[in-house]
Scaffold this motif. Structure first.
Motif, PDB file in Angstrom:
ATOM      1  N   ALA A  39       0.828  -1.203   0.000  1.00 44.14           N
ATOM      2  CA  ALA A  39       0.000   0.000   0.000  1.00 44.14           C
ATOM      3  C   ALA A  39       0.864   1.256   0.000  1.00 44.14           C
ATOM      4  O   ALA A  39       1.864   1.345   0.717  1.00 44.14           O
ATOM      5  N   VAL A  40       0.465   2.216  -0.816  1.00 40.02           N
ATOM      6  CA  VAL A  40       1.113   3.524  -0.828  1.00 40.02           C
ATOM      7  C   VAL A  40       0.452   4.451   0.190  1.00 40.02           C
ATOM      8  O   VAL A  40       1.111   5.282   0.805  1.00 40.02           O
ATOM      9  N   SER A  79       6.487   8.657   4.863  1.00 37.57           N
ATOM     10  CA  SER A  79       7.800   8.099   4.573  1.00 37.57           C
ATOM     11  C   SER A  79       7.985   8.092   3.054  1.00 37.57           C
ATOM     12  O   SER A  79       7.034   8.339   2.314  1.00 37.57           O
ATOM     13  N   PRO A  80       9.171   7.817   2.563  1.00 37.99           N
ATOM     14  CA  PRO A  80       9.359   7.806   1.099  1.00 37.99           C
ATOM     15  C   PRO A  80       8.474   6.789   0.395  1.00 37.99           C
ATOM     16  O   PRO A  80       8.138   6.986  -0.786  1.00 37.99           O
ATOM     17  N   ASP A  81       8.089   5.723   1.090  1.00 39.23           N
ATOM     18  CA  ASP A  81       7.354   4.645   0.439  1.00 39.23           C
ATOM     19  C   ASP A  81       5.851   4.728   0.614  1.00 39.23           C
ATOM     20  O   ASP A  81       5.090   4.275  -0.250  1.00 39.23           O
ATOM     21  N   ARG A  82       5.406   5.280   1.728  1.00 36.34           N
ATOM     22  CA  ARG A  82       3.964   5.245   1.985  1.00 36.34           C
ATOM     23  C   ARG A  82       3.537   6.376   2.908  1.00 36.34           C
ATOM     24  O   ARG A  82       4.366   7.009   3.569  1.00 36.34           O
ATOM     25  N   LEU A  83       2.227   6.578   2.911  1.00 37.17           N
ATOM     26  CA  LEU A  83       1.599   7.561   3.787  1.00 37.17           C
ATOM     27  C   LEU A  83       0.545   6.852   4.621  1.00 37.17           C
ATOM     28  O   LEU A  83      -0.276   6.096   4.079  1.00 37.17           O
ATOM     29  N   ILE A  84       0.566   7.099   5.927  1.00 37.75           N
ATOM     30  CA  ILE A  84      -0.467   6.581   6.827  1.00 37.75           C
ATOM     31  C   ILE A  84      -1.194   7.787   7.423  1.00 37.75           C
ATOM     32  O   ILE A  84      -0.564   8.678   7.993  1.00 37.75           O
ATOM     33  N   HIS A 122       3.082  12.654  -3.092  1.00 38.76           N
ATOM     34  CA  HIS A 122       2.050  13.256  -3.939  1.00 38.76           C
ATOM     35  C   HIS A 122       0.681  13.184  -3.265  1.00 38.76           C
ATOM     36  O   HIS A 122      -0.094  14.146  -3.312  1.00 38.76           O
ATOM     37  N   ILE A 123       0.400  12.056  -2.647  1.00 37.70           N
ATOM     38  CA  ILE A 123      -0.886  11.913  -1.961  1.00 37.70           C
ATOM     39  C   ILE A 123      -0.972  12.868  -0.790  1.00 37.70           C
ATOM     40  O   ILE A 123      -2.004  13.514  -0.557  1.00 37.70           O
ATOM     41  N   PRO A 157       9.949  14.425  -4.194  1.00 44.91           N
ATOM     42  CA  PRO A 157      10.043  14.613  -5.653  1.00 44.91           C
ATOM     43  C   PRO A 157      10.128  16.088  -6.031  1.00 44.91           C
ATOM     44  O   PRO A 157       9.401  16.921  -5.500  1.00 44.91           O
ATOM     45  N   LYS A 158      11.021  16.378  -6.958  1.00 43.58           N
ATOM     46  CA  LYS A 158      11.186  17.772  -7.388  1.00 43.58           C
ATOM     47  C   LYS A 158       9.925  18.298  -8.071  1.00 43.58           C
ATOM     48  O   LYS A 158       9.679  19.521  -8.066  1.00 43.58           O
ATOM     49  N   ALA A 159       9.137  17.409  -8.640  1.00 45.34           N
ATOM     50  CA  ALA A 159       7.917  17.847  -9.321  1.00 45.34           C
ATOM     51  C   ALA A 159       6.915  18.469  -8.358  1.00 45.34           C
ATOM     52  O   ALA A 159       6.005  19.195  -8.791  1.00 45.34           O
ATOM     53  N   LEU A 160       7.070  18.187  -7.072  1.00 45.29           N
ATOM     54  CA  LEU A 160       6.141  18.740  -6.078  1.00 45.29           C
ATOM     55  C   LEU A 160       6.519  20.150  -5.632  1.00 45.29           C
ATOM     56  O   LEU A 160       5.715  20.810  -4.963  1.00 45.29           O
ATOM     57  N   THR A 161       7.696  20.621  -6.002  1.00 48.88           N
ATOM     58  CA  THR A 161       8.140  21.943  -5.535  1.00 48.88           C
ATOM     59  C   THR A 161       7.179  23.060  -5.937  1.00 48.88           C
ATOM     60  O   THR A 161       6.793  23.881  -5.087  1.00 48.88           O
TER      61      THR A 161
END
Length: 327
Positions: free
Chosen positions: A27-28, A97-102, A131-132, A220-224
């Motif tokens: 799960a992400v 965390s880099p892998d998932r969001l809780i 991103h989420i 991610p740089k795209a989120l800047t």
């Protein structure tokens, strides 16, 4: 209750079976709402991350709301829950965390539910936990802006009602008193709501720069650009909240001013009645002493004389008040 989403097939898909640790490992985003101890243990087993309790996410100290442990960010903030009894503040937690969001919630939230419903409709698989998280923060800020827009409309309506009382006296004093009481209640409710919005905005304003600083290595740089826009939105919403709070205070002062005017009108009527009533009472008291040597008792028109004197001493003060434009 556990809701989980995993990357697959070019989008984020909801995980139908969330009762096993193996399913949650992919799960992400894991969304916990009023999770049971067994569900919390399952998530911790699957992710290796600690799930904060309600007491943890309700702490008000900055050090408790923003923390980094084991490479993961532990964040918390206050949200608004709307119920039949009105708005109230509820706490929500984020473990990023880099892998998932809780996400950890202890009350229903339209923001999370709506965001979760729209996720499977076409989010790219490259959009991971960060991103989420940013998307959720954007949804939270957007929701607060919507609330403030409604507050502005309510304040405009109340403003028209308050200042219309200065020119429109239809319904009498009872209707005016009822309007003032109702207006005070409405302003109190709006003030309560604005304070909750302010608390949410303060939490968001702390979280965003903290995430930018602590997650700079893997964010991610795209989120800047989105984070820059998010900070600007938070600042603009906070400024608008301050403006509405000032307007609320102005309307509250105006309402209290009209209440003072109404009270002064009552006191003025009582004062006029007291002043006008003193001379007639004095005359009636003099002629009511029943001494034998009061000559007016023997007059043929003594009774009429007494009444005439009483009426005259009543009209003279009223005429003076009218001439001075006090009434």
């Amino acid at each position: 209750m556990i809701k989980a989403f995993a990357s697959g097939n070019g989008q984020l898909d909801a995980i139908a079976e969330t009762g096993s640790a193996d399913a949650l490992r992919n799960a992400v985003w894991i969304d916990l709402r009023n999770a049971t101890p067994d569900e919390i243990g399952l998530v911790q087993q699957a992710t290796g991350l600690n799930v904060p309790s309600e007491a943890d996410v309700s702490e008000i100290e900055t050090s408790s709301r923003l923390a980094t442990r084991g490479g993961a960010l532990y964040l918390s903030m206050s949200l608004i829950q709307f119920a039949d009894t009105g708005a109230r503040g509820v706490s929500a937690g984020f473990v990023l965390s880099p892998d998932r969001l809780i996400t950890v919630r202890f009350a229903p939230s339209r923001i999370f539910e709506t965001y979760a419903e729209h996720l499977p409709r076409g989010s790219a698989s490259s959009e991971g936990s960060a991103h989420i998280f940013v998307g959720l923060m954007e949804a939270i800020v957007d929701r607060q802006a919507d609330v403030l827009e409604q507050v502005r409309a309510d304040l405009d309506t109340i403003s028209q009602q308050i200042f219309a009382m200065g020119t429109n006296l239809k319904g009498g004093r009872k209707a005016e008193d009822a309007t003032l009481r109702r207006t005070l209640g409405q302003l109190g409710h709006i003030g309560h709501l604005i304070s909750h919005v302010r608390e949410t905005q303060v939490g968001a304003a702390r979280i965003v720069p903290y995430v930018e600083a602590r997650a700079a290595d893997w964010l991610p740089k795209a989120l800047t650009p989105r984070l820059v826009t998010l900070r600007q939105d938070i600042a603009s919403v906070s400024d608008f909240d301050t403006h509405l709070n000032d307007k609320l205070q102005f309307l509250l002062d105006a309402t209290l001013g009209f209440i003072n005017i109404a009270q002064n009108n009552v006191m003025k009527v009582m004062a006029i009645a007291s002043v006008v009533g003193i001379p007639p009472v004095l005359i009636a008291g003099i002629y009511g002493m029943n001494f034998k040597n009061i000559p007016e008792y023997d007059w043929a028109w003594g009774y009429a004389w007494g009444w005439g004197l009483i009426i005259l001493t009543t009209l003279i003060p009223l005429g003076v008040f009218r001439w001075r434009k006090w009434i």
